[in-house]
Write an enzyme that holds these catalytic residues in place. Structure first.
Site, PDB file in Angstrom:
ATOM      1  N   GLU A 187       3.841  -2.897   6.624  1.00 26.42           N
ATOM      2  CA  GLU A 187       4.551  -1.961   6.101  1.00 26.42           C
ATOM      3  C   GLU A 187       6.003  -2.255   5.670  1.00 26.42           C
ATOM      4  O   GLU A 187       6.643  -2.653   6.433  1.00 26.42           O
ATOM      5  CB  GLU A 187       4.456  -0.480   6.945  1.00 26.42           C
ATOM      6  CG  GLU A 187       5.334   0.585   6.562  1.00 26.42           C
ATOM      7  CD  GLU A 187       5.374   1.572   7.684  1.00 26.42           C
ATOM      8  OE1 GLU A 187       4.692   1.583   8.708  1.00 26.42           O
ATOM      9  OE2 GLU A 187       6.001   2.805   7.361  1.00 26.42           O
TER      10      GLU A 187
ATOM     11  N   PRO B 273       5.415   6.879  -4.267  1.00 20.79           N
ATOM     12  CA  PRO B 273       6.058   7.670  -4.979  1.00 20.79           C
ATOM     13  C   PRO B 273       7.532   7.143  -5.011  1.00 20.79           C
ATOM     14  O   PRO B 273       8.244   6.950  -4.221  1.00 20.79           O
ATOM     15  CB  PRO B 273       5.994   8.734  -4.777  1.00 20.79           C
ATOM     16  CG  PRO B 273       5.650   8.892  -3.026  1.00 20.79           C
ATOM     17  CD  PRO B 273       4.732   7.695  -3.069  1.00 20.79           C
ATOM     18  N   ASN B 274       8.134   7.313  -6.342  1.00 19.95           N
ATOM     19  CA  ASN B 274       9.484   7.132  -7.003  1.00 19.95           C
ATOM     20  C   ASN B 274       9.737   5.644  -6.800  1.00 19.95           C
ATOM     21  O   ASN B 274      11.164   5.290  -7.167  1.00 19.95           O
ATOM     22  CB  ASN B 274      10.462   7.947  -6.011  1.00 19.95           C
ATOM     23  CG  ASN B 274      10.160   9.606  -6.206  1.00 19.95           C
ATOM     24  OD1 ASN B 274      10.090   9.932  -7.238  1.00 19.95           O
ATOM     25  ND2 ASN B 274       9.939  10.098  -4.984  1.00 19.95           N
TER      26      ASN B 274
ATOM     27  N   TYR C 272      19.078   2.030  -2.312  1.00 20.65           N
ATOM     28  CA  TYR C 272      18.060   0.916  -2.401  1.00 20.65           C
ATOM     29  C   TYR C 272      18.618  -0.055  -3.585  1.00 20.65           C
ATOM     30  O   TYR C 272      17.448  -0.996  -3.469  1.00 20.65           O
ATOM     31  CB  TYR C 272      17.014   1.735  -3.315  1.00 20.65           C
ATOM     32  CG  TYR C 272      16.330   2.962  -2.623  1.00 20.65           C
ATOM     33  CD1 TYR C 272      15.586   2.861  -1.412  1.00 20.65           C
ATOM     34  CD2 TYR C 272      16.620   4.393  -3.209  1.00 20.65           C
ATOM     35  CE1 TYR C 272      14.953   3.898  -0.665  1.00 20.65           C
ATOM     36  CE2 TYR C 272      15.763   5.361  -2.207  1.00 20.65           C
ATOM     37  CZ  TYR C 272      15.288   5.187  -1.038  1.00 20.65           C
ATOM     38  OH  TYR C 272      14.874   6.265  -0.231  1.00 20.65           O
TER      39      TYR C 272
ATOM     40  N   ASN D  19       4.699  -0.114   0.818  1.00 15.72           N
ATOM     41  CA  ASN D  19       5.764   0.634   1.084  1.00 15.72           C
ATOM     42  C   ASN D  19       5.461   1.982   0.517  1.00 15.72           C
ATOM     43  O   ASN D  19       4.903   2.317  -0.683  1.00 15.72           O
ATOM     44  CB  ASN D  19       6.810   0.170  -0.076  1.00 15.72           C
ATOM     45  CG  ASN D  19       8.120   1.079   0.377  1.00 15.72           C
ATOM     46  OD1 ASN D  19       8.181   2.149   0.847  1.00 15.72           O
ATOM     47  ND2 ASN D  19       9.097   0.559  -0.203  1.00 15.72           N
TER      48      ASN D  19
ATOM     49  N   ALA E 121       7.858   8.029   0.370  1.00 13.96           N
ATOM     50  CA  ALA E 121       8.130   9.441   1.175  1.00 13.96           C
ATOM     51  C   ALA E 121       6.638   9.647   2.088  1.00 13.96           C
ATOM     52  O   ALA E 121       6.839  10.230   2.813  1.00 13.96           O
ATOM     53  CB  ALA E 121       8.403  10.550  -0.010  1.00 13.96           C
TER      54      ALA E 121
ATOM     55  N   ARG F  78      18.968   6.639   8.533  1.00 13.56           N
ATOM     56  CA  ARG F  78      19.018   7.688   7.577  1.00 13.56           C
ATOM     57  C   ARG F  78      18.571   9.162   8.183  1.00 13.56           C
ATOM     58  O   ARG F  78      18.704   9.203   9.707  1.00 13.56           O
ATOM     59  CB  ARG F  78      18.086   7.578   6.560  1.00 13.56           C
ATOM     60  CG  ARG F  78      18.330   5.929   5.670  1.00 13.56           C
ATOM     61  CD  ARG F  78      17.721   5.700   4.640  1.00 13.56           C
ATOM     62  NE  ARG F  78      17.766   6.869   3.546  1.00 13.56           N
ATOM     63  CZ  ARG F  78      16.743   6.819   2.454  1.00 13.56           C
ATOM     64  NH1 ARG F  78      15.884   6.024   2.325  1.00 13.56           N
ATOM     65  NH2 ARG F  78      17.358   7.853   1.637  1.00 13.56           N
TER      66      ARG F  78
ATOM     67  N   ARG G 170      17.384   4.482  -9.319  1.00 16.54           N
ATOM     68  CA  ARG G 170      17.228   5.364  -8.071  1.00 16.54           C
ATOM     69  C   ARG G 170      18.379   5.175  -6.959  1.00 16.54           C
ATOM     70  O   ARG G 170      18.062   4.310  -6.235  1.00 16.54           O
ATOM     71  CB  ARG G 170      15.518   5.310  -7.728  1.00 16.54           C
ATOM     72  CG  ARG G 170      15.555   6.292  -6.496  1.00 16.54           C
ATOM     73  CD  ARG G 170      14.129   5.797  -5.572  1.00 16.54           C
ATOM     74  NE  ARG G 170      14.067   6.886  -4.546  1.00 16.54           N
ATOM     75  CZ  ARG G 170      13.090   6.663  -3.785  1.00 16.54           C
ATOM     76  NH1 ARG G 170      12.355   5.679  -3.772  1.00 16.54           N
ATOM     77  NH2 ARG G 170      12.987   7.669  -2.844  1.00 16.54           N
TER      78      ARG G 170
HETATM   79  C1  DQA Z   1      11.503   4.028   1.661  1.00 17.51           C
HETATM   80  C2  DQA Z   1      11.932   5.145   2.510  1.00 17.51           C
HETATM   81  C3  DQA Z   1      11.458   6.339   2.174  1.00 17.51           C
HETATM   82  O1  DQA Z   1      12.124   7.428   3.237  1.00 17.51           O
HETATM   83  C4  DQA Z   1      11.774   7.091   0.852  1.00 17.51           C
HETATM   84  O2  DQA Z   1      11.224   8.312   0.804  1.00 17.51           O
HETATM   85  C5  DQA Z   1      11.303   6.099  -0.300  1.00 17.51           C
HETATM   86  C6  DQA Z   1      11.494   4.679  -0.013  1.00 17.51           C
HETATM   87  C7  DQA Z   1      12.411   2.938   1.412  1.00 17.51           C
HETATM   88  O3  DQA Z   1      11.620   1.672   0.858  1.00 17.51           O
HETATM   89  O4  DQA Z   1      13.296   2.517   2.076  1.00 17.51           O
HETATM   90  O5  DQA Z   1      10.707   6.555  -1.076  1.00 17.51           O
HETATM   91  O6  DQA Z   1      10.080   3.708   1.824  1.00 17.51           O
END
Ligand code: DQA
Length: 154
Positions: free
Chosen positions: A96, A8-9, A21, A72, A75, A105, A16
């Site tokens: 991963e 997600p996202n 990122y 990846n 979250a 973080r 974003r």
């Molecule tokens: C992430 C790190 C996660 O904590 C976050 O929720 C993401 C992206 C990363 O690629 O750094 O959505 O997986």
């Protein structure tokens, strides 16, 4: 086939939280993975979803095919046991990847429930982590093929 699966996202990459990122867009990431695959002679499919059901379906299909996966989980990494259970069924290698360094973080990002079922984890190297994961999988497959041949199997 190697599946590069994004949770997600991650489709919002580029806009974003660029301070976290970077400015690489999801389309750039997709291109990077496809170009890396082409250079390494690997067939790569890159996908992203915000829907848990869809990700689980993709992981089941990869498990059935015995395919390697670069994942990846975004979250979901931090709490999603259904994604972990699906990832645990993979018969190919699972890498991963996190774009950011989850360990520097917020506390809630430090633990990934996926990592225990992954062969390896790359975090904090930006989108370069995807390239490194694909290079590793290419090398691992080539080495496995050589060692099988050296003991006389086809
Ligand atoms: C992430 C790190 C996660 O904590 C976050 O929720 C993401 C992206 C990363 O690629 O750094 O959505 O997986």
């Amino acid at each position: 086939m190697i599946y590069v699966l994004n949770g997600p996202n991650l489709g919002r990459l580029g806009t974003r939280e660029p301070a976290v990122y970077g400015s690489t867009t999801y389309a750039d990431l997709e291109r990077l993975c496809l170009e890396t695959g082409a250079r390494l002679g690997l067939e790569v499919q890159v996908r992203q979803t915000d829907a848990e059901f869809k990700m689980i379906t993709w992981l089941h299909a990869a498990a059935d095919e015995g395919a390697d996966v670069v994942l990846n989980p975004a979250a979901w990494s931090h709490y999603n046991i259904a994604i972990r259970d699906a990832a645990a069924m993979l018969r190919g290698r699972l890498i991963e990847v996190h774009i950011s360094n989850i360990h520097t973080r917020e506390e809630f990002r430090h633990h990934s429930v996926i990592s225990a079922v992954a062969a390896g984890v790359i975090a904090g190297l930006g989108v370069d982590g995807y390239r490194l994961a694909l290079e590793h999988l290419a090398r691992f497959a080539a080495e496995a093929a050589t060692s099988v041949n050296s003991v006389g199997h086809p």
